[in-house]
Scaffold this motif. Structure first.
Motif, mmCIF file in Angstrom:
data_model
loop_
_atom_site.group_PDB
_atom_site.id
_atom_site.type_symbol
_atom_site.label_atom_id
_atom_site.label_comp_id
_atom_site.label_asym_id
_atom_site.label_seq_id
_atom_site.Cartn_x
_atom_site.Cartn_y
_atom_site.Cartn_z
ATOM 1 N N THR A 253 36.092 -0.791 0.409
ATOM 2 C CA THR A 253 37.218 -1.444 1.067
ATOM 3 C C THR A 253 38.145 -0.365 1.630
ATOM 4 O O THR A 253 37.905 0.830 1.465
ATOM 5 N N ASP A 254 39.221 -0.790 2.277
ATOM 6 C CA ASP A 254 40.248 0.159 2.707
ATOM 7 C C ASP A 254 41.455 0.101 1.778
ATOM 8 O O ASP A 254 42.546 0.549 2.123
ATOM 9 N N GLN B 153 38.411 7.234 -3.765
ATOM 10 C CA GLN B 153 39.695 6.988 -3.113
ATOM 11 C C GLN B 153 39.993 5.506 -2.961
ATOM 12 O O GLN B 153 41.154 5.095 -3.013
ATOM 13 N N TYR B 154 38.936 4.688 -2.779
ATOM 14 C CA TYR B 154 39.119 3.276 -2.486
ATOM 15 C C TYR B 154 38.361 2.402 -3.480
ATOM 16 O O TYR B 154 37.373 2.827 -4.085
ATOM 17 N N GLY C 140 43.296 1.501 -1.260
ATOM 18 C CA GLY C 140 43.357 2.668 -2.114
ATOM 19 C C GLY C 140 43.800 2.309 -3.518
ATOM 20 O O GLY C 140 44.384 1.238 -3.766
#
Length: 536
Positions: free
Chosen positions: A310-311, A301-302, A313
């Motif tokens: 990380t955050d 997803q990331y 996407g």
């Protein structure tokens, strides 16, 4: 439908009537919410049923929102979008409060005390427009420090806390700085007009390109100069493709090693990535060992960065990436999805005997077939900053972390011991549990300081004679013992009445967990001995 506006900064209420529209008879309705002509989107907001034909929801518009946008759906693919027009309503815009001058810590807003199980804390705050570059934070108690981007608002994630008073300072500079470019290149240079070849070298301050492909089949992997209008990082750009389990990579030597304080810049633009494939960039030492990398793996997803996820996407819209060496073994990165917010990461480089950055690497590992799976990158730069005259500004906060002797849930077991063995000190009472089935409750294990999840670590009160001389009797208490607990002999002359009395002086256990010799000084003609353990 109807919309009830509210004063600025207050929640607003939306009421939806399906009537004879697409969602007539729906058993659940969701609002697909947006603000400022869909610039911010918050999908799948569940609405509450008021009647069979009336659904309602109250939402809190964010600061700076001047318009609310909405459509509705049933969660199963049926939508009502107002005949393609969506619904849009003006809001009373909530203006953010004025930003105080300099650096301000807003979270926590004041000094605070946290329980022992809180081992780190995320700080939040603001900076005024005259603060630029990076913020530096320090924790006087632990000696930790770090860097974060001087953006408004800023966030410093998971500052480590020691036991005691953590004096944390966040500092910024209003000194202007000059950026010097030490090396650069991009795919528009004339050397790439006839293609992207081994030993090509455009720009300045960088070495030659080298390449690797896992097969000679040009349909399965390769490189090219891309110039189509779907590339978001400027064209022409360098491109890599690979499929069917193959790899295409490009490496670029740096004319000089990347110095501490220098920043490496690159922009990347990826398409789709098949599950198990990956695209990314890396900085390596002369032997080709990776010291830092940023990549995306198909099916995830990331994006991932050295040290963790990380955050950020997956995005096909391009990313700007900066990596600065703030020490010879640590980095600070600033990564911005084009059109989005900057994310700052700080971490350790991957440890190798040679920690000198000499190579840039980009790769496409079996991302997939077709142009939608190509990986592009562009605009390589190495820079350093030289500050001009100016001053610094800072703010501080004190976060006191308790020592763990507290008992937050009142079960008789300290917070420290609970956290040590994986229990929640604020959770249910665990004192009566016997999690390892050794016949001793967690409270008894706590008093003995034995492992509550290891049946072989139970405390035994049995002793054996190891020496007798005159009026002194020496007995051995088998382990485990610990220097965090007090041990003493108990004696009785009658096992029926069992009137156990202390005999001899109490003593802490062995700091290595081994057995302990206890001495009896009140010798009886007939006596029975055992040991007792207690908290200090």
């Amino acid at each position: 439908m109807s919309f009830s506006n509210a004063p600025a900064c207050d929640p607003v209420t939306v009421t939806y009537f399906p009537n004879a529209g697409p969602l007539q008879g729906a058993t659940q309705v969701f609002m697909h919410l947006g603000y400022n002509d869909w610039q911010q989107v918050i999908p799948t907001q569940q609405m509450s049923s008021v009647t069979a034909n009336q659904w309602q929801i109250t939402v809190q518009p964010p600061e700076g929102a001047w318009q609310i946008d909405m459509v509705f759906h049933d969660g199963a693919g049926t939508w009502d979008n107002n005949s393609g027009q969506d619904w849009h309503f003006a809001l009373n815009e909530c203006q953010p409060p004025p930003v105080p001058p300099g650096v301000t810590i807003t979270g926590p807003a004041a000094d605070l005390v946290v329980t022992y199980d809180v081992s780190n804390y995320t700080l939040r705050g603001t900076v005024s427009d005259d603060i630029s570059g990076y913020l530096r934070w320090t924790n006087q108690l632990t000696g930790d420090d770090g860097i974060a981007s001087a953006v408004n608002p800023w966030v410093i994630y998971q500052v480590p806390l020691g036991v005691g008073t953590n004096l944390i300072t966040v500092m910024g500079s209003n000194a202007a700085s000059t950026v010097f470019t030490d090396a650069w290149d991009d795919a528009s240079q004339t050397v790439y007009a006839d293609g992207w070849q081994t030993n090509d070298n455009g720009g300045t301050g960088l070495g030659d390109w080298t390449f690797y492909t896992s097969t000679n089949d040009g349909d399965r992997n390769g490189r090219f100069i891309g110039s189509n209008d779907t590339i978001d990082i400027g064209t022409p750009a360098w491109g890599l493709y690979a499929n069917q389990g193959n790899l295409s990579e490009a490496k670029r030597w740096l004319a000089q090693s990347l110095d501490t304080g220098a920043t490496f810049h690159v922009e990347i633009d990826n398409g789709y990535i098949d599950s198990g494939g990956s695209i990314g960039i890396a900085l390596q030492n002369q032997a080709g060992e990776t010291l830092w990398e940023f990549y995306f793996t198909g099916g995830e997803q990331y994006y991932t960065i050295t040290g963790g996820a990380t955050d950020i996407g997956w995005t096909p819209g391009g990313l700007e990436i900066e990596v600065m060496l703030d020490t010879p073994t640590t980095y600070v990165s600033r990564i911005r999805p084009l059109g989005g917010a900057i994310r700052t990461n700080r971490g350790d480089l991957v440890s190798h005997s040679d920690m000198t950055v000499r190579l840039f690497r980009a790769w496409n590992y079996t991302a997939g077939s077709g142009s939608d799976y190509d990986f592009f990158f562009n605009n390589l730069r190495i820079t350093h900053n030289e500050p001009s005259a100016g001053g610094t500004t800072s703010d501080t906060v004190r976060i006191t972390r308790q020592d763990g002797s507290q008992d937050s849930n009142g079960d008789g077991i300290s917070d420290y011991w609970s956290v040590r063995y994986g229990y929640d000190p604020h959770g249910p009472d665990i004192s009566a549990n016997d999690d390892d089935g050794d016949g001793f409750s967690n409270l008894q294990e706590y008093i003995a300081d034995t492992h509550p999840k290891d049946s072989a670590a139970a405390f035994t009160n049995r002793v054996e004679i190891v020496g007798f001389s005159g009026d002194v009797l020496e007995l051995r208490l088998q382990g485990p013992t610990t220097n965090s607990r007090i041990y003493e002999l108990l004696v009785t002359t009658n096992l029926v009445e069992q009137d156990w009395q202390p005999d001899g002086s109490a003593s802490p256990g062995d700091d290595g967990g081994g057995p302990l010799i206890l001495t009896a000084t009140n010798i009886h003609s007939r006596g029975f001995y055992r040991a007792r353990v207690s908290l200090p």
